[in-house]
Design an enzyme around this catalytic site. Structure first.
Site, PDB file in Angstrom:
ATOM      1  CG  HIS A  77     -44.717  -9.008  -1.375  1.00  0.00           C
ATOM      2  ND1 HIS A  77     -43.463  -9.154  -0.847  1.00  0.00           N
ATOM      3  CD2 HIS A  77     -44.852  -7.680  -1.649  1.00  0.00           C
ATOM      4  CE1 HIS A  77     -42.863  -7.975  -0.810  1.00  0.00           C
ATOM      5  NE2 HIS A  77     -43.694  -7.059  -1.277  1.00  0.00           N
ATOM      6  CG  HIS A 232     -41.011  -4.892  -5.101  1.00  0.00           C
ATOM      7  ND1 HIS A 232     -41.230  -6.236  -4.914  1.00  0.00           N
ATOM      8  CD2 HIS A 232     -41.471  -4.274  -3.985  1.00  0.00           C
ATOM      9  CE1 HIS A 232     -41.786  -6.420  -3.734  1.00  0.00           C
ATOM     10  NE2 HIS A 232     -41.942  -5.247  -3.141  1.00  0.00           N
ATOM     11  CG  ASP A 236     -44.988  -3.394  -2.902  1.00  0.00           C
ATOM     12  OD1 ASP A 236     -45.056  -4.589  -2.566  1.00  0.00           O
ATOM     13  OD2 ASP A 236     -44.021  -2.658  -2.606  1.00  0.00           O
ATOM     14  CG  HIS A 259     -47.031  -0.420   1.007  1.00  0.00           C
ATOM     15  ND1 HIS A 259     -47.564  -1.341   0.128  1.00  0.00           N
ATOM     16  CD2 HIS A 259     -45.809  -0.889   1.334  1.00  0.00           C
ATOM     17  CE1 HIS A 259     -46.702  -2.306  -0.058  1.00  0.00           C
ATOM     18  NE2 HIS A 259     -45.623  -2.062   0.657  1.00  0.00           N
TER      19      HIS A 259
HETATM   20 ZN   LIG Z   1     -43.275  -5.025  -1.550  1.00  0.00          ZN
END
Ligand SMILES: [Zn+2]
Length: 304
Positions: A77, A232, A236, A259
């Site tokens: 973040h 969001h 990321d 991720h």
């Molecule tokens: Zn995140």
């Protein structure tokens, strides 16, 4: 001309780590041109870890960096806020192993950077310009990057939850757009998962204050955007792409990624150096000499 930036002056913030629950303070310090983003553990004699793909340790629930056994956790973040705000060179000093989660979004970090401003430096910014498509597929998850004249993101997610279902978000980042449309989007989790994560020693600092918590058919918070979940994911992705070491010029298309997929794309790009080139901003505009020559010549070219 597009120059590199650092921050105007030192600035700090305190909070708690999402996974450790431990208090931590972060101080951003200006850095010289071509320095990049480097984390520094002030609690470990100033040990430094560059925000580079070669130092990535784990990418399951957060993106963590490790070098010679020293860990820096949940970096995505802050990295997202830094690169999206146009900061190329900075020292991130922390006095614990995990970055603070703040409110679960990147907005507090953006405010921190805005408070001191970005300062242009003499050196040109260098971009990673994508030259040919690169794709990573894992079951129904997919992420790819295609050549484009600018950095763009198309993100799609799908969760069997009435508040998420299918969401997609298109984003062409600028610092102003990022601050309003993406930075406020918070991380999210499902209440069913929370027990499992706690058992695994994760999210000890997690609460409704720093994450959107989804129940079986509802949500325990007030959403900031109906598609906050997908926004969001874009936040990321921008943070994870920072590990490439250069701002990207290309169109990233992500479908149900996270991720691990974001980092798989970064790794694929780093493995295939024929897929991209490092260019400065004045090399980004392709020469159009053949269009400005006399009309006769242009017609002759067109006739072939
Ligand atoms: Zn995140």
């Amino acid at each position: 001309m597009d120059r590199q930036n650092t921050i105007g002056s030192a600035v700090s913030v305190t909070g708690i780590g999402l996974h450790t629950g431990a208090p931590v303070s972060v101080r951003l310090l200006p850095a010289r041109a071509n320095w990049g983003i480097v984390f520094r553990r002030s609690d470990l004699e100033g040990f430094e870890i560059e925000a580079q793909a070669r130092n990535v340790a784990r990418v399951s629930y957060a993106t963590s960096l490790m070098k010679r056994g020293v860990l820096i956790s949940t970096t995505e973040h802050l990295l997202s806020a830094l690169v999206a705000s146009g900061v190329d060179n900075v020292v991130v000093e922390i006095d614990n192993l995990e970055l603070p989660i703040m409110d679960g979004s990147a907005e507090p970090f953006v405010h921190m950077i805005e408070a001191v401003g970005v300062r242009p430096q003499r050196a040109r910014r260098r971009y990673a310009k994508v030259l040919k498509p690169v794709e990573v597929v894992d079951g129904d998850k997919r992420i790819a990057v295609y050549p484009s004249d600018s950095f763009r993101i198309s993100y799609r997610i799908s969760f069997p939850h009435p508040l998420i279902a299918d969401q997609s978000f298109e984003f062409s980042p600028t610092p102003a757009r990022y601050a309003v449309e993406v930075a406020p989007a918070r991380t999210f989790g499902f209440v069913d998962e929370i027990e499992m994560l706690r058992k695994n020693g994760l999210i000890r600092g997690g609460s409704r204050e720093n994450a959107v918590v989804l129940t079986r058919d509802g949500v325990m918070n007030t959403l900031r955007f109906p598609d906050e979940f997908c926004r969001h994911k874009v936040l990321d992705l921008i943070g994870d792409l920072a590990l490439l070491g250069h701002p990207l010029i290309g169109h990233v298309v992500a479908d149900r990624a996270g991720h691990a997929m974001h980092f798989a794309l970064v790794s694929s790009l780093l493995r295939d150096r024929s897929a991209w080139a490092v260019v400065s901003s004045d090399e980004l505009q392709p020469a159009k000499a053949q269009i400005v020559v006399g009309t006769g010549a242009a017609r002759a070219v067109g006739a072939r």
